[in-house]
Design a protein around this motif. Structure first.
Motif, mmCIF file in Angstrom:
data_model
loop_
_atom_site.group_PDB
_atom_site.id
_atom_site.type_symbol
_atom_site.label_atom_id
_atom_site.label_comp_id
_atom_site.label_asym_id
_atom_site.label_seq_id
_atom_site.Cartn_x
_atom_site.Cartn_y
_atom_site.Cartn_z
ATOM 1 N N ILE A 11 0.828 -1.215 0.000
ATOM 2 C CA ILE A 11 0.000 0.000 0.000
ATOM 3 C C ILE A 11 0.867 1.272 0.000
ATOM 4 C CG2 ILE A 11 -1.897 1.174 1.244
ATOM 5 C CD1 ILE A 11 -2.497 -1.604 2.470
ATOM 6 N N LEU A 12 2.143 1.122 0.282
ATOM 7 C CA LEU A 12 3.047 2.288 0.331
ATOM 8 C C LEU A 12 3.288 2.837 -1.082
ATOM 9 C CD1 LEU A 12 5.561 1.016 3.060
ATOM 10 C CD2 LEU A 12 3.744 2.705 3.314
ATOM 11 N N PRO A 13 3.828 4.062 -1.208
ATOM 12 C CA PRO A 13 4.004 4.687 -2.535
ATOM 13 C C PRO A 13 4.765 3.788 -3.517
ATOM 14 C CG PRO A 13 4.427 6.270 -0.798
ATOM 15 C CD PRO A 13 4.227 4.953 -0.115
ATOM 16 N N GLU A 14 4.278 3.801 -4.746
ATOM 17 C CA GLU A 14 4.856 2.995 -5.842
ATOM 18 C C GLU A 14 4.939 1.523 -5.452
ATOM 19 O OE1 GLU A 14 8.510 4.784 -7.229
ATOM 20 O OE2 GLU A 14 7.596 6.789 -7.185
ATOM 21 N N LYS A 17 7.965 0.528 -3.465
ATOM 22 C CA LYS A 17 9.286 0.457 -4.127
ATOM 23 C C LYS A 17 9.905 1.849 -4.288
ATOM 24 C CE LYS A 17 9.136 -4.035 -5.187
ATOM 25 N NZ LYS A 17 8.097 -4.552 -6.041
ATOM 26 N N LYS A 18 9.303 2.863 -3.719
ATOM 27 C CA LYS A 18 9.817 4.224 -3.907
ATOM 28 C C LYS A 18 11.184 4.399 -3.223
ATOM 29 C CE LYS A 18 8.345 9.077 -3.409
ATOM 30 N NZ LYS A 18 8.416 9.542 -4.790
ATOM 31 N N ASN A 19 11.280 3.877 -2.016
ATOM 32 C CA ASN A 19 12.560 3.841 -1.275
ATOM 33 C C ASN A 19 13.287 5.190 -1.250
ATOM 34 O OD1 ASN A 19 12.143 1.098 -0.819
ATOM 35 N ND2 ASN A 19 13.172 0.519 -2.713
ATOM 36 N N CYS A 20 12.573 6.257 -0.990
ATOM 37 C CA CYS A 20 13.186 7.603 -1.018
ATOM 38 C C CYS A 20 13.980 7.918 0.256
ATOM 39 C CB CYS A 20 12.103 8.652 -1.223
ATOM 40 S SG CYS A 20 11.025 8.820 0.216
ATOM 41 N N LYS A 21 13.784 7.145 1.308
ATOM 42 C CA LYS A 21 14.516 7.278 2.594
ATOM 43 C C LYS A 21 14.102 8.498 3.422
ATOM 44 C CE LYS A 21 18.855 5.034 1.067
ATOM 45 N NZ LYS A 21 18.509 4.662 -0.283
ATOM 46 N N GLU A 22 13.114 9.257 2.973
ATOM 47 C CA GLU A 22 12.769 10.491 3.690
ATOM 48 C C GLU A 22 12.105 10.234 5.042
ATOM 49 O OE1 GLU A 22 10.822 13.482 1.322
ATOM 50 O OE2 GLU A 22 12.067 12.938 -0.414
ATOM 51 N N CYS A 23 11.645 9.008 5.271
ATOM 52 C CA CYS A 23 11.067 8.666 6.581
ATOM 53 C C CYS A 23 12.172 8.323 7.582
ATOM 54 C CB CYS A 23 10.102 7.490 6.450
ATOM 55 S SG CYS A 23 10.869 6.042 5.719
ATOM 56 N N THR A 27 14.527 1.686 3.364
ATOM 57 C CA THR A 27 13.597 1.204 2.327
ATOM 58 C C THR A 27 12.157 1.315 2.819
ATOM 59 O OG1 THR A 27 13.611 -1.029 3.217
ATOM 60 C CG2 THR A 27 15.260 -0.549 1.513
ATOM 61 N N CYS A 28 11.240 1.221 1.861
ATOM 62 C CA CYS A 28 9.816 1.196 2.222
ATOM 63 C C CYS A 28 9.501 -0.059 3.043
ATOM 64 C CB CYS A 28 8.956 1.207 0.960
ATOM 65 S SG CYS A 28 8.964 2.769 0.086
ATOM 66 N N PHE A 29 10.185 -1.161 2.746
ATOM 67 C CA PHE A 29 9.906 -2.386 3.492
ATOM 68 C C PHE A 29 10.312 -2.230 4.960
ATOM 69 C CE2 PHE A 29 10.780 -6.751 4.970
ATOM 70 C CZ PHE A 29 9.497 -7.264 4.801
ATOM 71 N N ALA A 30 11.443 -1.535 5.189
ATOM 72 C CA ALA A 30 11.864 -1.291 6.584
ATOM 73 C C ALA A 30 10.805 -0.447 7.301
ATOM 74 C CB ALA A 30 13.221 -0.590 6.606
ATOM 75 N N PHE A 31 10.253 0.538 6.571
ATOM 76 C CA PHE A 31 9.178 1.356 7.148
ATOM 77 C C PHE A 31 7.957 0.471 7.461
ATOM 78 C CE2 PHE A 31 5.372 4.003 6.627
ATOM 79 C CZ PHE A 31 5.660 5.062 7.474
ATOM 80 N N ALA A 32 7.629 -0.425 6.539
ATOM 81 C CA ALA A 32 6.479 -1.322 6.741
ATOM 82 C C ALA A 32 6.686 -2.221 7.957
ATOM 83 C CB ALA A 32 6.255 -2.157 5.490
ATOM 84 N N THR A 46 5.435 10.962 3.929
ATOM 85 C CA THR A 46 4.618 12.105 3.478
ATOM 86 C C THR A 46 4.082 11.902 2.064
ATOM 87 O OG1 THR A 46 6.671 13.163 2.819
ATOM 88 C CG2 THR A 46 5.766 13.804 4.956
ATOM 89 N N TYR A 47 4.395 10.772 1.439
ATOM 90 C CA TYR A 47 3.951 10.539 0.065
ATOM 91 C C TYR A 47 2.680 9.701 -0.012
ATOM 92 C CZ TYR A 47 8.481 12.401 -1.197
ATOM 93 O OH TYR A 47 9.562 13.230 -1.330
ATOM 94 N N LEU A 48 2.116 9.370 1.139
ATOM 95 C CA LEU A 48 0.926 8.500 1.117
ATOM 96 C C LEU A 48 -0.301 9.239 0.595
ATOM 97 C CD1 LEU A 48 1.089 6.591 4.514
ATOM 98 C CD2 LEU A 48 1.053 5.558 2.234
HETATM 99 S S1 SF4 Z 1 9.094 8.031 3.090
HETATM 100 FE FE1 SF4 Z 1 9.777 5.971 3.612
HETATM 101 S S2 SF4 Z 1 7.951 4.722 3.343
HETATM 102 FE FE2 SF4 Z 1 7.538 6.642 2.333
HETATM 103 S S3 SF4 Z 1 8.132 6.312 0.201
HETATM 104 FE FE3 SF4 Z 1 9.911 7.122 1.227
HETATM 105 S S4 SF4 Z 1 11.061 5.326 1.932
HETATM 106 FE FE4 SF4 Z 1 9.027 4.652 1.394
#
Ligand code: SF4
Length: 360
Positions: A11-14, A17-23, A27-32, A46-48
Motif C-alpha cells: 500500500i506504500l508509494p509505488e 518500491k519508492k525507497n526515497c529514505k525520507e522517513c 527502504t519502504c519495506f523497513a518502514f512497513a 509524506t507521500y501516502l
Molecule cells: S518516506 Fe519511507 S515509506 Fe515513504 S516512500 Fe519514502 S522510503 Fe518509502
C-alpha cells in the motif's frame, strides 16, 4: 492477527518500491516492518495518498479498541483483546465489576452500596475492588435521580454509569457529573435525543436487544462522532450471554467487523431478578469476554469469589506467578528472628506470608 509487513508494503508509494529514505529508513519495506510493530508513525511517510493512509489506518487499528473508564487511581482500562482463547496468548484487560443503585431505593441503601466501592481485596499482591457504580433511574422523578447521582459523586471516586428511560433525566444527570467522565447508556429508543447532546469524547454504552440492533446502534453513534464505546447486546439468559459475547469477539477478531470492535457489557441485573442467579451469570460473563459486568449488589465474600475468578482468568498463562526471590521481614523482625524458607511461587509465598504476618 498481526498485520504483515509485506501487506503494508503493497500500500506504500509505488507499491512499496519508492525507497526515497525520507522517513529516515533505508527502504519502504523497513518502514512497513516498523509500522507493523507500532514503532513509527504513519505520518512519517509524506507521500501516502489519502486513500492509502485511510486503508493503512484501518489495517493497523486494534481489532478491539481500548476504552478507559473512570479517573485517577480508579481508572479501568478495557479492550485490546487479541485472542479467542486464553491459551493462545493471554486475556489482556480484566472486566470491571459494577454495583447498581436505583432511584427506587432509599438513601440508606444508596449509602450502604456506595460504601462497598471502598472495599479492597488483596490476593497474590494485587488489589481488587468493585470498579464502578451504575446509577439507574426506574422512575420519572428526575430530581431524585439527580440527588442519587450527587450522593454517588460525593461518596466514591469510582467511575459512574448512567442509565434512565427518560432522555431528559439522563441528560440532566450527565451534565451534573460530566466532570467525572461517566459512561452513559444509550439505546435505539433514545439515541436520537442523546447522541447530539453528548460531548464527542463521552464514554457511551450502546445497549440494544440483539446483535443486529446493536450493530445498527453503533453505526448511529459513530455517525454522531461518538467512538468511545462499550457495547451490550442485551443478553438475558446464560445461553444468550455465551452466544452473544462469543459472536462479538469472533466478529471483531476474525472478521474485523468494526461495529463489534469494542469492549462489551453484561447487565446481569437485567437478566435475573434473583441476586444469586445474577452472580452465577456474572461468573459466566467473567469467563466469557464481558468488559463491564453490572450486578444489583454484592456481599464481601461473593465479591471475593468473583474477584478471585477474575484474577485467575486474567493472569498471563505464559508467566508463572512468582514473587522476587529475597528476604522478606515481617512484624519488625530482627537478626535473631526465626527464618522461614519457602519457594517464590506466589500462591505458596502469600500463604506463608499471611501466616507470618498474623503470628505476632
Ligand atoms: S518516506 Fe519511507 S515509506 Fe515513504 S516512500 Fe519514502 S522510503 Fe518509502
Amino acid at each position: 492477527m498481526p498485520v504483515k509487513a509485506s501487506d503494508i508494503q503493497k500500500i506504500l508509494p509505488e507499491g512499496g518500491k519508492k525507497n526515497c529514505k525520507e522517513c529516515g529508513l533505508a527502504t519502504c519495506f523497513a518502514f512497513a516492518m516498523k509500522l507493523a510493530n507500532a514503532g513509527i508513525a504513519l505520518e512519517k511517510c509524506t507521500y501516502l495518498a489519502p486513500e492509502s493512509k485511510a486503508e493503512l489506518e484501518d489495517m493497523l487499528m486494534a481489532p478491539i479498541r481500548q476504552v478507559v473508564l473512570g479517573q485517577g487511581s480508579r481508572q479501568v482500562v478495557l479492550g485490546e483483546e487479541e485472542v479467542m482463547y486464553r491459551h493462545q496468548k493471554t486475556f489482556m484487560r480484566q472486566p470491571a465489576f459494577a454495583i447498581q443503585i436505583t432511584d427506587e431505593e432509599t438513601e440508606a441503601v444508596w449509602e450502604e452500596k456506595i460504601a462497598k466501592l471502598g472495599w479492597q481485596f488483596e490476593r497474590l499482591g494485587k488489589v481488587s475492588r468493585i470498579d464502578l457504580v451504575a446509577l439507574h433511574s426506574r422512575g420519572s422523578n428526575g430530581d431524585k435521580y439527580l440527588q442519587m447521582v450527587r450522593q454517588a459523586m460525593s461518596g466514591t471516586d469510582a467511575g459512574l454509569i448512567l442509565s434512565a428511560a427518560d432522555a431528559a433525566t439522563l441528560l440532566a444527570a450527565y451534565e451534573a457529573c460530566k466532570s467525572r467522565d461517566p459512561l452513559v447508556c444509550v439505546t435505539p429508543e433514545n439515541v436520537a435525543a442523546l447522541a447530539p447532546r453528548l460531548d464527542k469524547q463521552a464514554a457511551v454504552c450502546a445497549r440494544a436487544a440483539g446483535l443486529e440492533s446493536l450493530a445498527a446502534l453503533v453505526d448511529k453513534l459513530k455517525e454522531a462522532g461518538l467512538e468511545r464505546l462499550i457495547i451490550d447486546p442485551g443478553s438475558l439468559t446464560l445461553r444468550d450471554l455465551v452466544r452473544d459475547q462469543t459472536l462479538i469477539r469472533r466478529g471483531a477478531l476474525q472478521h474485523k467487523f468494526r461495529a463489534f470492535g469494542y469492549p462489551t457489557a453484561f447487565f446481569a441485573v437485567d437478566a435475573a431478578p434473583d441476586l444469586s442467579q445474577q452472580l452465577l451469570l456474572a461468573a459466566a460473563a467473567v469467563a466469557k469476554y464481558a468488559g463491564v459486568i453490572v450486578v444489583e449488589d454484592l456481599t464481601l465474600d461473593l465479591f471475593q469469589i468473583l474477584a478471585t475468578q477474575r484474577q485467575d482468568i486474567y493472569t498471563d498463562p505464559r508467566v508463572p506467578p512468582t514473587v522476587e526471590s529475597k528476604v522478606y521481614a515481617f512484624n519488625e523482625a530482627g537478626r535473631s528472628a526465626a527464618v522461614l524458607v519457602t519457594t517464590n511461587f506466589a500462591l505458596t509465598y502469600y500463604a506463608v506470608a499471611g501466616e507470618a504476618e498474623n503470628s505476632k
